[in-house]
Design an enzyme around this catalytic site. Structure first.
Site, PDB file in Angstrom:
ATOM      1  CE  LYS A 185      -3.202  -2.908  -0.304  1.00 11.21           C
ATOM      2  NZ  LYS A 185      -4.257  -3.418   0.798  1.00 11.21           N
TER       3      LYS A 185
HETATM    4  C1  PLP Z   1      -5.221  -4.509   0.813  1.00 15.73           C
HETATM    5  C2  PLP Z   1      -6.665  -4.535   0.872  1.00 15.73           C
HETATM    6  C3  PLP Z   1      -7.705  -4.674   1.907  1.00 15.73           C
HETATM    7  C4  PLP Z   1      -6.894  -5.396   3.267  1.00 15.73           C
HETATM    8  O1  PLP Z   1      -6.096  -4.690   3.722  1.00 15.73           O
HETATM    9  P1  PLP Z   1      -5.106  -5.547   4.903  1.00 15.73           P
HETATM   10  O2  PLP Z   1      -4.488  -4.500   5.696  1.00 15.73           O
HETATM   11  O3  PLP Z   1      -4.219  -6.407   4.528  1.00 15.73           O
HETATM   12  O4  PLP Z   1      -5.928  -6.348   5.828  1.00 15.73           O
HETATM   13  C5  PLP Z   1      -8.815  -4.676   1.725  1.00 15.73           C
HETATM   14  N1  PLP Z   1      -9.102  -3.896   0.570  1.00 15.73           N
HETATM   15  C6  PLP Z   1      -8.608  -3.826  -0.381  1.00 15.73           C
HETATM   16  C7  PLP Z   1      -9.082  -3.077  -1.685  1.00 15.73           C
HETATM   17  C8  PLP Z   1      -7.200  -3.892  -0.378  1.00 15.73           C
HETATM   18  O5  PLP Z   1      -6.535  -3.823  -1.688  1.00 15.73           O
END
Ligand code: PLP
Length: 384
Positions: A185
């Protein structure tokens, strides 16, 4: 042009020496789990996006689980979300005994909209979860209007949208929003998430459910250790973000604006160079006012024009030292959901069309312009 001699991953976190030193300092400090750094991170995050309150968590998935628990989601309840998303929201819906209902997306922005969500609302709809896809903003105004008219909670999946703005405000400022700090992210804690809301009652509940239902953190704000008198108010989970991770988030947040500027530059270069490649269709830029955080650079492969399927395309890029990803394979096409929901082919036309064609190209702040050039050169070579 010569092909790359080193592998370019599709994503890589940018971690500075100062951030490494900050983490080491927490490790040496005697307090490594949730404490002052997590509190600082929550405060800095609120200041950055304008959210009135925030709680740091172990992941965005944890935030969604806490939300479902706070809403009391269970059998008979329906949650509307896209199928072209990460699986976590849908998995949690099923684990709660509730029913996922998939809204189709715009074919070129990959976003759900009030138009695709409205026809799916029933008297059982308990929650709407739009996704800000790839770092662009979903068109929230019509979605918020729809949700409030029908009296249904709306929570934004902002896993891609740390730093995204919509109509002049950062995502997180209004409503209830869940962010992710997974390593791919826009900023990372290793693993982590942030739950923001302008609903004080909901925030109180989330804070309690986050840590055993104690209603306090492991760390007393003034004294090392926890207030030993704290007692369980309701059963809760263990989803707190430790300080050794939160301190990394703090350093990353301070560099986020720089990251976004760099990501936007790289994305512009991609758009320029790919404009003449007719087999490659980048996503459309939405027409409403927003600032893109450029979490992902997603293209669609025109498989007919290219004369090859996506798997071959990705394998050939890998042969040329270019890493790629798929964000995402539609949830309803995955084994468990095929077998349990059995949606007929064509039920979600734009979702399915994209699910078979999307491909994320390398995009991360430490990439160079030359890296982008090498990706496009490899793409042209594969398609030749
Ligand atoms: C990465 C992601 C999540 C989950 O995030 P985590 O921190 O890994 O639990 C949820 N929704 C979307 C669209 C994502 O890309």
């Amino acid at each position: 042009m010569r092909m790359r001699s080193t592998f370019l991953p599709f994503s890589k976190p940018s971690i500075s020496e100062a951030e490494i030193a900050d983490v080491a300092e927490v490790l040496r400090s005697g307090w490594i789990t949730t404490g002052p750094k997590a509190a600082d991170f929550e405060q800095a995050f609120c200041k950055y996006c304008g959210a009135p309150d925030a709680v740091a968590l172990g992941s965005a998935t944890a935030g969604m689980h806490l939300l479902f628990t706070a809403l009391g989601l269970g059998p008979g309840d329906e949650v509307i979300t896209p199928s072209l998303t990460w699986v976590s929201t849908v998995n949690l819906t099923v684990l709660a005994g509730a029913t996922p209902v998939f809204a189709d997306i715009d074919r070129d922005t990959l976003m759900v909209s009030a138009e695709t969500v409205a026809p799916l609302i029933t008297e059982r709809t308990r929650l709407i979860v739009p996704v800000h896809f790839a770092g662009a903003a979903a068109d929230m105004e019509p979605l918020r209007r729809l949700a409030s008219q029908r009296g249904i909670p709306l929570v934004e999946d902002a896993a891609h949208a740390v730093g995204t703005e919509y109509r002049g405000d950062r995502i997180g400022r209004h409503g209830t929003t869940i962010f992710s700090f997974h390593p791919i992210k826009n900023i990372t804690c290793g693993e982590g998430g942030m739950f923001c809301s302008d609903d004080p009652a909901l925030m109180e509940r989330i804070k309690r459910l986050k840590f055993h239902g104690l209603g306090v953190d492991a760390h007393d704000r003034t004294v090392q250790g926890r207030n030993p008198q704290a007692e369980v108010v309701e059963p809760g989970f263990k989803y707190n973000l430790p300080d050794m991770a939160a301190v990394l988030g703090l350093g990353q947040l301070a560099r986020l604006e720089q990251f976004i500027v760099k990501r936007a530059e790289l994305a512009r270069r991609y758009l320029e160079l790919l404009a003449g490649v007719e087999e490659i269709l980048p996503l459309a830029v939405p027409g409403w006012p927003f600032r893109h955080a450029w979490h992902l650079f997603v293209v669609r492969l025109d498989v007919d024009r290219a004369g090859m399927d996506r798997a071959t395309f990705m394998a050939e890029l890998k042969n040329r030292n270019i890493g790629t990803g798929i964000h995402f394979r539609a949830v309803h096409t995955q084994k468990y959901y095929r077998e349990t929901m059995g949606l007929p082919q064509g039920a979600l036309p734009s979702t399915e069309w994209n699910s078979e064609r999307i491909c994320s190209l390398p995009l991360f702040p430490d990439m160079t312009r030359e890296d982008v050039d090498s990706v496009v050169a490899a793409i042209k070579d594969v398609l030749r």
